[in-house]
Design a protein around this motif. Structure first.
Motif, PDB file in Angstrom:
ATOM      1  N   PRO A 183       0.823  -1.208   0.000  1.00 32.10           N
ATOM      2  CA  PRO A 183       0.000   0.000   0.000  1.00 32.10           C
ATOM      3  C   PRO A 183       0.859   1.261   0.000  1.00 32.10           C
ATOM      4  O   PRO A 183       1.813   1.384   0.774  1.00 32.10           O
ATOM      5  CB  PRO A 183      -0.810  -0.122   1.304  1.00 32.10           C
ATOM      6  N   ASP A 184       0.513   2.162  -0.922  1.00 29.67           N
ATOM      7  CA  ASP A 184       1.232   3.437  -1.020  1.00 29.67           C
ATOM      8  C   ASP A 184       0.430   4.481  -0.251  1.00 29.67           C
ATOM      9  O   ASP A 184      -0.599   4.964  -0.739  1.00 29.67           O
ATOM     10  CB  ASP A 184       1.373   3.832  -2.490  1.00 29.67           C
ATOM     11  N   PRO A 185       0.851   4.830   0.946  1.00 28.20           N
ATOM     12  CA  PRO A 185       0.040   5.753   1.764  1.00 28.20           C
ATOM     13  C   PRO A 185      -0.072   7.136   1.151  1.00 28.20           C
ATOM     14  O   PRO A 185      -1.093   7.798   1.311  1.00 28.20           O
ATOM     15  CB  PRO A 185       0.791   5.775   3.104  1.00 28.20           C
ATOM     16  N   ILE A 186       0.962   7.580   0.442  1.00 32.62           N
ATOM     17  CA  ILE A 186       0.909   8.918  -0.152  1.00 32.62           C
ATOM     18  C   ILE A 186      -0.152   8.971  -1.245  1.00 32.62           C
ATOM     19  O   ILE A 186      -1.033   9.843  -1.248  1.00 32.62           O
ATOM     20  CB  ILE A 186       2.291   9.297  -0.712  1.00 32.62           C
ATOM     21  N   GLU A 187      -0.071   8.005  -2.172  1.00 35.80           N
ATOM     22  CA  GLU A 187      -1.044   7.986  -3.249  1.00 35.80           C
ATOM     23  C   GLU A 187      -2.445   7.704  -2.721  1.00 35.80           C
ATOM     24  O   GLU A 187      -3.431   8.241  -3.241  1.00 35.80           O
ATOM     25  CB  GLU A 187      -0.648   6.929  -4.290  1.00 35.80           C
ATOM     26  N   THR A 188      -2.527   6.849  -1.718  1.00 31.69           N
ATOM     27  CA  THR A 188      -3.836   6.568  -1.131  1.00 31.69           C
ATOM     28  C   THR A 188      -4.432   7.810  -0.512  1.00 31.69           C
ATOM     29  O   THR A 188      -5.624   8.115  -0.695  1.00 31.69           O
ATOM     30  CB  THR A 188      -3.712   5.458  -0.078  1.00 31.69           C
ATOM     31  N   ASN A 189      -3.620   8.589   0.194  1.00 29.17           N
ATOM     32  CA  ASN A 189      -4.111   9.828   0.807  1.00 29.17           C
ATOM     33  C   ASN A 189      -4.520  10.846  -0.251  1.00 29.17           C
ATOM     34  O   ASN A 189      -5.527  11.554  -0.090  1.00 29.17           O
ATOM     35  CB  ASN A 189      -3.041  10.422   1.718  1.00 29.17           C
ATOM     36  N   LEU A 190      -3.746  10.900  -1.339  1.00 37.44           N
ATOM     37  CA  LEU A 190      -4.110  11.826  -2.419  1.00 37.44           C
ATOM     38  C   LEU A 190      -5.431  11.417  -3.053  1.00 37.44           C
ATOM     39  O   LEU A 190      -6.292  12.266  -3.334  1.00 37.44           O
ATOM     40  CB  LEU A 190      -2.995  11.853  -3.475  1.00 37.44           C
ATOM     41  N   ALA A 191      -5.589  10.102  -3.304  1.00 34.56           N
ATOM     42  CA  ALA A 191      -6.831   9.625  -3.912  1.00 34.56           C
ATOM     43  C   ALA A 191      -8.018   9.875  -2.984  1.00 34.56           C
ATOM     44  O   ALA A 191      -9.105  10.265  -3.433  1.00 34.56           O
ATOM     45  CB  ALA A 191      -6.711   8.137  -4.236  1.00 34.56           C
ATOM     46  N   ARG A 192      -7.814   9.676  -1.716  1.00 31.44           N
ATOM     47  CA  ARG A 192      -8.900   9.913  -0.775  1.00 31.44           C
ATOM     48  C   ARG A 192      -9.212  11.402  -0.656  1.00 31.44           C
ATOM     49  O   ARG A 192     -10.363  11.792  -0.455  1.00 31.44           O
ATOM     50  CB  ARG A 192      -8.544   9.317   0.579  1.00 31.44           C
ATOM     51  N   GLY A 193      -8.173  12.219  -0.779  1.00 34.34           N
ATOM     52  CA  GLY A 193      -8.407  13.656  -0.778  1.00 34.34           C
ATOM     53  C   GLY A 193      -9.212  14.090  -1.998  1.00 34.34           C
ATOM     54  O   GLY A 193     -10.113  14.935  -1.893  1.00 34.34           O
ATOM     55  N   ARG A 194      -8.881  13.487  -3.146  1.00 40.85           N
ATOM     56  CA  ARG A 194      -9.656  13.807  -4.363  1.00 40.85           C
ATOM     57  C   ARG A 194     -11.103  13.334  -4.210  1.00 40.85           C
ATOM     58  O   ARG A 194     -12.040  14.034  -4.615  1.00 40.85           O
ATOM     59  CB  ARG A 194      -9.010  13.154  -5.577  1.00 40.85           C
ATOM     60  N   ALA A 195     -11.278  12.145  -3.620  1.00 38.32           N
ATOM     61  CA  ALA A 195     -12.634  11.648  -3.414  1.00 38.32           C
ATOM     62  C   ALA A 195     -13.413  12.561  -2.483  1.00 38.32           C
ATOM     63  O   ALA A 195     -14.614  12.797  -2.685  1.00 38.32           O
ATOM     64  CB  ALA A 195     -12.587  10.234  -2.851  1.00 38.32           C
ATOM     65  N   ARG A 196     -12.739  13.096  -1.509  1.00 40.12           N
ATOM     66  CA  ARG A 196     -13.411  14.008  -0.576  1.00 40.12           C
ATOM     67  C   ARG A 196     -13.812  15.300  -1.279  1.00 40.12           C
ATOM     68  O   ARG A 196     -14.922  15.802  -1.082  1.00 40.12           O
ATOM     69  CB  ARG A 196     -12.476  14.298   0.597  1.00 40.12           C
ATOM     70  N   ARG A 197     -12.871  15.818  -2.081  1.00 41.80           N
ATOM     71  CA  ARG A 197     -13.183  17.070  -2.772  1.00 41.80           C
ATOM     72  C   ARG A 197     -14.256  16.888  -3.836  1.00 41.80           C
ATOM     73  O   ARG A 197     -15.019  17.813  -4.120  1.00 41.80           O
ATOM     74  CB  ARG A 197     -11.916  17.650  -3.391  1.00 41.80           C
ATOM     75  N   ASN A 198     -14.312  15.704  -4.442  1.00 41.73           N
ATOM     76  CA  ASN A 198     -15.294  15.458  -5.497  1.00 41.73           C
ATOM     77  C   ASN A 198     -16.671  15.100  -4.958  1.00 41.73           C
ATOM     78  O   ASN A 198     -17.638  15.049  -5.715  1.00 41.73           O
ATOM     79  CB  ASN A 198     -14.811  14.326  -6.411  1.00 41.73           C
ATOM     80  N   GLU A 199     -16.734  14.790  -3.682  1.00 38.73           N
ATOM     81  CA  GLU A 199     -18.030  14.459  -3.093  1.00 38.73           C
ATOM     82  C   GLU A 199     -18.878  15.726  -2.986  1.00 38.73           C
ATOM     83  O   GLU A 199     -18.454  16.736  -2.415  1.00 38.73           O
ATOM     84  CB  GLU A 199     -17.830  13.854  -1.709  1.00 38.73           C
ATOM     85  N   PRO A 200     -20.076  15.730  -3.562  1.00 32.94           N
ATOM     86  CA  PRO A 200     -20.928  16.931  -3.489  1.00 32.94           C
ATOM     87  C   PRO A 200     -21.273  17.279  -2.047  1.00 32.94           C
ATOM     88  O   PRO A 200     -21.470  16.402  -1.203  1.00 32.94           O
ATOM     89  CB  PRO A 200     -22.176  16.515  -4.277  1.00 32.94           C
ATOM     90  N   MET A 221     -18.389  12.698   3.062  1.00 34.80           N
ATOM     91  CA  MET A 221     -16.994  12.795   2.643  1.00 34.80           C
ATOM     92  C   MET A 221     -16.147  11.700   3.281  1.00 34.80           C
ATOM     93  O   MET A 221     -15.262  11.124   2.638  1.00 34.80           O
ATOM     94  CB  MET A 221     -16.446  14.177   2.987  1.00 34.80           C
ATOM     95  N   ARG A 222     -16.428  11.399   4.541  1.00 32.92           N
ATOM     96  CA  ARG A 222     -15.700  10.306   5.179  1.00 32.92           C
ATOM     97  C   ARG A 222     -16.039   8.973   4.525  1.00 32.92           C
ATOM     98  O   ARG A 222     -15.176   8.116   4.351  1.00 32.92           O
ATOM     99  CB  ARG A 222     -16.043  10.259   6.665  1.00 32.92           C
ATOM    100  N   ARG A 223     -17.294   8.810   4.156  1.00 30.72           N
ATOM    101  CA  ARG A 223     -17.699   7.579   3.485  1.00 30.72           C
ATOM    102  C   ARG A 223     -17.009   7.469   2.122  1.00 30.72           C
ATOM    103  O   ARG A 223     -16.588   6.383   1.716  1.00 30.72           O
ATOM    104  CB  ARG A 223     -19.216   7.556   3.340  1.00 30.72           C
ATOM    105  N   ALA A 224     -16.871   8.577   1.461  1.00 26.36           N
ATOM    106  CA  ALA A 224     -16.173   8.564   0.175  1.00 26.36           C
ATOM    107  C   ALA A 224     -14.702   8.207   0.359  1.00 26.36           C
ATOM    108  O   ALA A 224     -14.117   7.472  -0.459  1.00 26.36           O
ATOM    109  CB  ALA A 224     -16.308   9.930  -0.504  1.00 26.36           C
ATOM    110  N   GLU A 225     -14.100   8.707   1.443  1.00 28.36           N
ATOM    111  CA  GLU A 225     -12.716   8.352   1.739  1.00 28.36           C
ATOM    112  C   GLU A 225     -12.573   6.860   2.013  1.00 28.36           C
ATOM    113  O   GLU A 225     -11.660   6.204   1.513  1.00 28.36           O
ATOM    114  CB  GLU A 225     -12.213   9.161   2.934  1.00 28.36           C
ATOM    115  N   ARG A 226     -13.498   6.321   2.840  1.00 25.07           N
ATOM    116  CA  ARG A 226     -13.425   4.894   3.163  1.00 25.07           C
ATOM    117  C   ARG A 226     -13.636   4.018   1.935  1.00 25.07           C
ATOM    118  O   ARG A 226     -13.037   2.937   1.822  1.00 25.07           O
ATOM    119  CB  ARG A 226     -14.462   4.548   4.234  1.00 25.07           C
ATOM    120  N   ASN A 227     -14.469   4.446   1.045  1.00 24.55           N
ATOM    121  CA  ASN A 227     -14.773   3.633  -0.129  1.00 24.55           C
ATOM    122  C   ASN A 227     -13.718   3.755  -1.224  1.00 24.55           C
ATOM    123  O   ASN A 227     -13.798   3.042  -2.226  1.00 24.55           O
ATOM    124  CB  ASN A 227     -16.145   4.023  -0.696  1.00 24.55           C
ATOM    125  N   THR A 228     -12.786   4.646  -1.011  1.00 21.59           N
ATOM    126  CA  THR A 228     -11.707   4.774  -2.000  1.00 21.59           C
ATOM    127  C   THR A 228     -10.697   3.657  -1.787  1.00 21.59           C
ATOM    128  O   THR A 228     -10.125   3.535  -0.698  1.00 21.59           O
ATOM    129  CB  THR A 228     -11.006   6.141  -1.867  1.00 21.59           C
TER     130      THR A 228
END
Length: 776
Positions: A78-95, A279-286
Motif C-alpha cells: 500500500p502506497d500511503p501517499i497515493e492513497t491519501n491523495l486519492a482519498r483527498g480527491r474523493a473528498r473534494r469530489n463528493e458533493p 466525505m468520510r464515506r467517500a474516503e473509506r470507499n476509496t
C-alpha cells in the motif's frame, strides 16, 4: 525418577566391555528413549511456536541494516501517499449536502394564488393598483413610464384569461407543475461552501429537512436563483399553455413570472454533518493505492510531508514505516516459499535443537548426572527452557518494545538459584542462542542476552535477602547498557549523534530497563519458585534455622544433649563446606535437624544419658543396633511430616550412609566368640540402610557428625588427638566407600579435614587452670 518411599533411583548406563553390546543395551534402554522423547516434544512445541518452517522476521525498530535492502520476491505494498491523495480527491469530489426547506417556496406559491384570487373577480376600479403592478414588473423598470390605459388593458386581459369557473383550479395545477422541480431541488443565491477546497463545484446533494436519506444530486445551475430565470419562465409558459381552461396561457405565464421571480426564497442551507459523513464515506470507499515491487527492487518509501523517495539503506535506523514495508516484503516471501524450501528450514531448525539438547544432555551426563537420572528434574529443566523461549517469543512480537531479555534473564536466575551457576550459564546461553537464531537477530542480540544473563547467573550464588535480587537486576542493567552500545557500534550502527541518541541509546536504555525489571520480578516470584520447584534459597534456609522452629524446640526439650551436639555439628560443617565451595548454609541448617529422629527414644543415645543410666545394658547388641539405626528413619518421617525441604530430608537420610555401627558390632562379635553353637555375625545387620551421601553437603555433614561425636568422648582433647581422630575417621569412611557417590575429591576431603581440625581445636581449646580450681 522417584519411587514411592521418596528415594531417588539412579539411572546408570550399562558398562559392558564390548562396545557393540554397550551400544545395543544403551539404545534399548527405556530410560534413554523417555528422555529423547521429552527433548523431541520440547523441540516440536518450539518449532510450532516459532514458525520454524520459514525464516522469521529479522528486523526490529531502530536497528541499522548492514546492507541496502532489496525485495526478494514480487509483492505489492500500500502506497500511503497515493492513497491519501486519492482519498483527498474523493473528498473534494463528493458533493456538499444541502438541506431544502420546501415549505418556503410552497408558501410563496400559496401567496401568489391568493393574490390572483383577489384580482380575478374585481373590476379595475376596485383593485389595489400597486398590487397589480407587481405582475407587470417585467414590462418596464420605470413605474413613471407606465400608462394607466396600458395597465387597465393588461388587467382586463388577465381577468379574461381566468373567466372560466375552473380557471383558478387550472391556474393552481399549472403553477404546481411549473414549480415542481424547483420545490424538490431548492433555491439558493450563492453556495455556502468554497468550491475546489471542499466539495464539488458543479453539483450538490439536496435532501428535504428532516429526511436526510432522500437525497438527490442536483446541478448548481439548477438551484442558483440568478441562473434559473430562463428555466423558470419556460416552465411557467409550458405549464400554463397545457391547461385548456386558461384562455391566454403565455400571457398568464409572463404575469406570474413577473410577480414570482423577485420573490423567490432561498430554501437551501448547507448540512455540515451530512456533508462530513458523506466525505468520510467517500474516503473509506476509496480503494488503497499500491506500489508494485519486483525481485531485486530496492525497498523505498515516500515521505508523508514531501515527495522525496527514501531507500531503506545500510546504516540507517529503521522507523515504523520501514518496519511495515519490510514486514510486507517478508510475508510475501514466506507465502511464496515452496514445500522443499519449507522442509529445508524445518530440517535446519531441528538440527539446531538436536545440537542444543545434545550439548545440554552431555553436560548433565558428565557434570550433573542426578539431573538427567531423575526424570522429574529433567522434565522440569526442559519445561523451563521451553516456557522461557515461548515467553520471549511472545514478548518480542512488537518490533518496537521487545522484552525478551526479561524471561531469559529470569530463567538464568531461576536455574542458578535452584541448581547452580554453571548450569545456569549453559542453559541461558542455549536459550539466548535458540531465540536469536530463530528470530534471525544474529550476533548482536545473542551477545546482549548472554552477557546480561551471565552476570545475573554469577551473582545468584547466595540469596540471603530479597533485596539482593533487586541489586542483581541493577548490576545486570549496568552491564546491558554498555554492552548494547558496544555491540551495536561494532556491528555497523551509525556513529552520528542524532542517530545515536534516537536509536542505539534508546535500545541500550530499554535493555537495561528490562534487566532491572527481571530482578524486580524475581523478587516477587521467588517464594512461588521455592514452593513450585521445591528449591531452597538461603532465605528459606535462614528461616528454617530459627531456634523457634517447632522441631528444634521439641529437640531442645526432649533431647538437650542431641541438640547441643547438633549445634556443634552445624558450626563445624558450615565452615568445612564453605572451604570446598559447597553450600555451607545448607550444611548448617541440615545439621540442626539431622538427629531429630533421636527424639523418639532420646534415652538410648549417649549424649542424653546420665553416667549410670545406659538403656543398652538390658538389650542385646542386635536390638541396640536397631534402636540406633531407627533414628534415621524416624528423622525422615518427622521431617516429612513437618514439611522440611527435600534437601534437608536427604541429608537426614544420608548422614550416616551405610556405615557400620562398630560398637555394637564388636560387642556382638565378642559375645559370639564366647557362645557355643553361635551363628555367624552378618556385618550387614549392623550397617545403616543408607543411601550413601549423594551430595557434597551430605558428605561434609556425615564427616562432621562423626568427628564431633568422637572428639566429644575424648578425655583430653589435645590438638594432636583431635587431628588423629579426624584423619582416622576420614580414612575409615573413605576406605568404606562412603564418599563414592557424592563427588568429593581427595583434595576436597583433605581441605575438609583441615577445616574440621581447625574448628575442633577452637571448640576444645585448652583453658587456664586457676590455683583454687579443683578437678570435678
Amino acid at each position: 525418577m522417584s519411587n514411592s518411599n521418596g528415594k531417588t533411583t539412579r539411572w546408570i548406563a550399562p558398562t559392558p566391555h564390548d562396545p557393540l553390546k554397550l551400544a545395543r543395551e544403551y539404545l534399548s534402554s527405556g530410560e534413554l528413549w523417555s528422555r529423547v522423547g521429552l527433548c523431541a516434544v520440547t523441540a516440536l512445541i518450539l518449532w510450532a511456536v516459532t514458525s520454524a518452517w520459514a525464516p522469521s522476521f529479522p528486523y526490529r525498530a531502530r536497528q541499522a541494516p548492514r546492507y541496502n535492502v532489496h525485495a526478494r520476491t514480487a509483492f505489492d505494498y500500500p502506497d500511503p501517499i497515493e492513497t491519501n491523495l486519492a482519498r483527498g480527491r474523493a473528498r473534494r469530489n463528493e458533493p456538499v449536502h444541502y438541506k431544502n426547506d420546501q415549505r418556503m417556496l410552497g408558501d410563496v406559491r400559496e401567496s401568489l394564488i391568493n393574490r390572483v384570487f383577489e384580482l380575478k373577480d374585481k373590476p379595475f376600479e376596485e383593485i389595489d393598483v400597486p398590487l397589480w403592478k407587481e405582475f407587470l414588473s417585467g414590462q418596464t423598470s420605470n413605474e413613471a413610464a407606465w400608462d394607466e390605459e396600458d395597465v387597465r388593458e393588461s388587467f382586463e386581459r388577465f381577468r379574461k384569461a381566468l373567466q372560466k369557473d375552473t380557471a383558478l383550479e387550472a391556474f393552481r395545477k399549472a403553477l404546481e407543475l411549473a414549480l415542481m422541480d424547483f420545490v424538490k431541488n431548492g433555491l439558493i443565491e450563492n453556495l455556502e461552501h468554497e468550491p475546489g477546497e471542499e466539495g464539488n463545484a458543479l453539483e450538490i446533494r439536496v435532501h428535504p429537512i428532516g429526511n436526510p436519506a432522500d437525497t438527490r444530486l442536483v446541478d448548481v445551475s439548477q438551484v442558483r436563483i440568478a441562473e434559473i430565470a430562463d428555466s423558470l419562465h419556460a416552465q411557467l409558459t409550458s405549464a400554463f399553455q397545457q391547461q385548456p381552461d386558461l384562455a391566454d396561457g403565455e400571457f398568464l405565464a409572463d404575469r406570474v413570472y413577473d410577480w414570482l421571480f423577485p420573490k423567490l426564497p432561498k430554501t437551501l442551507s448547507i448540512d455540515e454533518q451530512a456533508t462530513e459523513s458523506a466525505m468520510r464515506r467517500a474516503e473509506r470507499n476509496t480503494p488503497k493505492k499500491f506500489k508494485i515491487y519486483g525481485p531485486g527492487d530496492p525497498l523505498q518509501k515516500k515521505s508523508m510531508d514531501s515527495t522525496d523517495v527514501n531507500v531503506i539503506a545500510a546504516g540507517q535506523p529503521l522507523d515504523e514505516d520501514d518496519i511495515q514495508l519490510l514486514r510486507a516484503e517478508h510475508n510475501a516471501y514466506v507465502a511464496n516459499l515452496s514445500v522443499a524450501q519449507r522442509l529445508t528450514y524445518t530440517l535446519a531448525d531441528w538440527g539446531m535443537y538436536i545440537a542444543v539438547f545434545s550439548l545440554l544432555c552431555g553436560y548433565l551426563y558428565y557434570r550433573d548426572r542426578h539431573l538427567i537420572d531423575d526424570l522429574r528434574h529433567f522434565s522440569l529443566l526442559l519445561g523451563l527452557f521451553m516456557i522461557t523461549i515461548v515467553t520471549a517469543w511472545v514478548l518480542s512480537i512488537n518490533e518496537f518494545w521487545r522484552a525478551e531479555l526479561i524471561p531469559i534473564s529470569m530463567f538464568a536466575m531461576t536455574i542458578a538459584i535452584a541448581y547452580h551457576r554453571e548450569l545456569a550459564l549453559l542453559m541461558s546461553a542455549l536459550a539466548a542462542m535458540v531465540f536469536s537464531i530463530s528470530h534471525g537477530y544474529g550476533i548482536q542480540e545473542f551477545v546482549i542476552l548472554t552477557a546480561t544473563c551471565f552476570v545475573a547467573s554469577m551473582l545468584c550464588g547466595q540469596i540471603r535477602s530479597r533485596t539482593k535480587l533487586v541489586y542483581i537486576g541493577l548490576i545486570s542493567a549496568l552491564v546491558a547498557f554498555p554492552t548494547t552500545i558496544g555491540v551495536g557500534t561494532m556491528t555497523g550502527h551509525p556513529l552520528e549523534l542524532n542517530y545515536f541518541f534516537s536509536s542505539l541509546f534508546v535500545d541500550a536504555l530499554w535493555f537495561a530497563g528490562n534487566a532491572l525489571l527481571a530482578g524486580l520480578f524475581m523478587t516477587a516470584l521467588l517464594p512461588f519458585l521455592e514452593n513450585w520447584f521445591g528449591i531452597q534459597t538461603d532465605i528459606s534456609l535462614l528461616e528454617l534455622s530459627d531456634a523457634n522452629h517447632p522441631l528444634l524446640k521439641q529437640l531442645v526439650q526432649r533431647a538437650p544433649g542431641t541438640y547441643n551436639h547438633s549445634i556443634n555439628v552445624a558450626s563445624i560443617s558450615e565452615a568445612a563446606a564453605e572451604a570446598v565451595g559447597a553450600n555451607g548454609l545448607l550444611c548448617r541448617v541440615a545439621a540442626y535437624f539431622h538427629d531429630i529422629g533421636k527424639m523418639r527414644k532420646p534415652e538410648y543415645f549417649i549424649e542424653n544419658q546420665g553416667p549410670d543410666d545406659n538403656k543398652h545394658d538390658d538389650l542385646v547388641p542386635t536390638m541396640s543396633t536397631l534402636v540406633i539405626i531407627a533414628h534415621v528413619k524416624d528423622g525422615v518421617e518427622m521431617g516429612r511430616k513437618n514439611n522440611l525441604p527435600p534437601r534437608i530430608i536427604d541429608i537426614i537420610e544420608q548422614h550416616h550412609g551405610t556405615t557400620l555401627v562398630e560398637y555394637f558390632y564388636n560387642q556382638a562379635t565378642k559375645q559370639n566368640e564366647t557362645t557355643e553353637n553361635a551363628t555367624d555375625i552378618e556385618e550387614a545387620d549392623f550397617r545403616y540402610p543408607g543411601p550413601k551421601p549423594q551430595t557434597r553437603e551430605a558428605g561434609v555433614t556425615m564427616l562432621a557428625d562423626s568427628v564431633e561425636s568422637a572428639c566429644r568422648a575424648l578425655r583430653d582433647p589435645t590438638p594432636s588427638r583431635l587431628e588423629n581422630v579426624v584423619r582416622s575417621i576420614t580414612k575409615k569412611k573413605l576406605d568404606d566407600g562412603q564418599f563414592d557417590e557424592c563427588s568429593l575429591t581427595l583434595e576436597e576431603l583433605h581441605t575438609i579435614e583441615e577445616s574440621l581440625i581447625k574448628s575442633l581445636n577452637a571448640m576444645y581449646h585448652a583453658r587456664v587452670k586457676y590455683p583454687d580450681q579443683q578437678p570435678a
